[in-house]
Design an enzyme around this catalytic site. Structure first.
Site, PDB file in Angstrom:
ATOM      1  N   HIS A  24       0.844  -1.209   0.000  1.00  0.00           N
ATOM      2  CA  HIS A  24       0.000   0.000   0.000  1.00  0.00           C
ATOM      3  C   HIS A  24       0.874   1.253   0.000  1.00  0.00           C
ATOM      4  CE1 HIS A  24      -2.979  -2.690   2.387  1.00  0.00           C
ATOM      5  NE2 HIS A  24      -3.482  -2.552   1.171  1.00  0.00           N
ATOM      6  N   LYS A  48     -16.194  -7.128   6.772  1.00  0.00           N
ATOM      7  CA  LYS A  48     -15.261  -7.971   7.512  1.00  0.00           C
ATOM      8  C   LYS A  48     -15.005  -7.368   8.901  1.00  0.00           C
ATOM      9  CE  LYS A  48     -12.725  -6.962   3.279  1.00  0.00           C
ATOM     10  NZ  LYS A  48     -11.472  -6.636   2.669  1.00  0.00           N
ATOM     11  N   ARG A  97      -2.058  -6.356  -8.150  1.00  0.00           N
ATOM     12  CA  ARG A  97      -0.859  -7.156  -7.892  1.00  0.00           C
ATOM     13  C   ARG A  97      -0.706  -8.272  -8.905  1.00  0.00           C
ATOM     14  NH1 ARG A  97      -2.906  -8.214  -1.977  1.00  0.00           N
ATOM     15  NH2 ARG A  97      -4.689  -8.508  -3.333  1.00  0.00           N
ATOM     16  N   SER A 135      -2.739  -7.812   3.262  1.00  0.00           N
ATOM     17  CA  SER A 135      -2.961  -7.577   4.697  1.00  0.00           C
ATOM     18  C   SER A 135      -3.318  -8.884   5.389  1.00  0.00           C
ATOM     19  CB  SER A 135      -4.098  -6.570   4.901  1.00  0.00           C
ATOM     20  OG  SER A 135      -3.769  -5.341   4.314  1.00  0.00           O
TER      21      SER A 135
HETATM   22  O1  PNS Z   1      -9.140  -2.897   0.485  1.00  0.00           O
HETATM   23  P1  PNS Z   1     -10.448  -3.421   0.011  1.00  0.00           P
HETATM   24  O2  PNS Z   1     -11.179  -4.056   1.157  1.00  0.00           O
HETATM   25  O3  PNS Z   1     -10.296  -4.321  -1.187  1.00  0.00           O
HETATM   26  O4  PNS Z   1     -11.319  -2.146  -0.452  1.00  0.00           O
HETATM   27  C1  PNS Z   1     -12.609  -2.317  -0.957  1.00  0.00           C
HETATM   28  C2  PNS Z   1     -13.322  -0.959  -1.113  1.00  0.00           C
HETATM   29  C3  PNS Z   1     -13.302  -0.179   0.201  1.00  0.00           C
HETATM   30  C4  PNS Z   1     -12.617  -0.150  -2.170  1.00  0.00           C
HETATM   31  C5  PNS Z   1     -14.779  -1.265  -1.577  1.00  0.00           C
HETATM   32  O5  PNS Z   1     -15.327  -2.204  -0.713  1.00  0.00           O
HETATM   33  C6  PNS Z   1     -15.658  -0.018  -1.567  1.00  0.00           C
HETATM   34  O6  PNS Z   1     -15.498   0.860  -2.389  1.00  0.00           O
HETATM   35  N1  PNS Z   1     -16.619   0.050  -0.605  1.00  0.00           N
HETATM   36  C7  PNS Z   1     -17.504   1.170  -0.437  1.00  0.00           C
HETATM   37  C8  PNS Z   1     -18.947   0.816  -0.856  1.00  0.00           C
HETATM   38  C9  PNS Z   1     -19.101   0.917  -2.359  1.00  0.00           C
HETATM   39  O7  PNS Z   1     -18.917   1.964  -2.942  1.00  0.00           O
HETATM   40  N2  PNS Z   1     -19.472  -0.201  -2.981  1.00  0.00           N
HETATM   41  C10 PNS Z   1     -19.621  -0.305  -4.407  1.00  0.00           C
HETATM   42  C11 PNS Z   1     -18.281  -0.586  -5.077  1.00  0.00           C
HETATM   43  S1  PNS Z   1     -18.424  -0.679  -6.820  1.00  0.00           S
END
Ligand code: PNS
Length: 172
Positions: A24, A48, A97, A135
């Site tokens: 990150h 989660k 990645r 992570s």
């Molecule tokens: O690090 P992560 O857990 O892969 O991040 C995921 C994240 C936070 C980018 C995604 O879950 C997100 O954008 N959540 C907010 C809700 C949302 O906008 N959902 C629609 C996504 S298309």
């Protein structure tokens, strides 16, 4: 691509960051060179159950990027695309990645584009040595006694150690 009202390139790098890894950090540093501002946006209501509280994750990221004036650490709730609009950003940064990341990332990028065609998702590759890093693996390896040196910032290591000591009821 610039923000309509300010003419500045503002990117949002969203995620859970539970915890922040050197993968990150690598993406954020690269982003800080590309954009006028990069906002590291931690999701408030992740499905989660995180190991670190939101406050701890914010504290870690702020400490790591204290010397980067164009890196901001913030939190968001609800739809990412609404947050992007509120912050007058126009880029969503995501790290890629490996091929295995691609399908999930493609779905999110296209859904976000459908919700707001003005915001562009930009994928960035971390340095090769972090391409296998996650992570989840960091937490698992640390919990089972493996070394995570070089994979996370020192402050994350210290936080992990403290968290596990507290869990075990041991103070070293
Ligand atoms: O690090 P992560 O857990 O892969 O991040 C995921 C994240 C936070 C980018 C995604 O879950 C997100 O954008 N959540 C907010 C809700 C949302 O906008 N959902 C629609 C996504 S298309």
């Amino acid at each position: 691509m610039t923000s309509a009202s300010t003419g500045r390139r503002i990117a949002v790098y969203p995620g859970s960051f539970d915890p922040l890894t050197n993968g990150h950090v690598d993406i954020i540093v690269r982003g800080s060179r590309l954009f006028d501002r990069i906002i590291v946006a931690l999701l408030v209501n992740a499905d989660k159950a995180p190991l670190f509280t939101l406050a701890e994750r914010v504290e870690i990221a702020r400490e790591v990027f204290a010397s980067y004036p164009n890196v901001e650490v913030d939190t968001f709730d609800g739809l990412l695309i609404d947050y992007v609009r509120r912050r007058e950003a126009n880029v969503i940064v995501r790290g890629l990645r490996a091929i295995s990341d691609f399908e999930y990332e493609l779905q999110m990028a296209l859904m976000n584009r459908r919700l707001n065609p003005e915001a562009e998702t930009v994928f960035m590759m971390p340095a090769e040595q972090y391409t296998y890093l996650s992570s989840r693996l960091v937490k698992e390896v640390f919990a089972l006694g493996g070394t995570i040196s070089g994979l996370v910032p020192d402050t994350v290591k210290a936080h992990l150690r403290r968290k596990h000591e507290t869990k075990a009821g041991v103070r070293i």
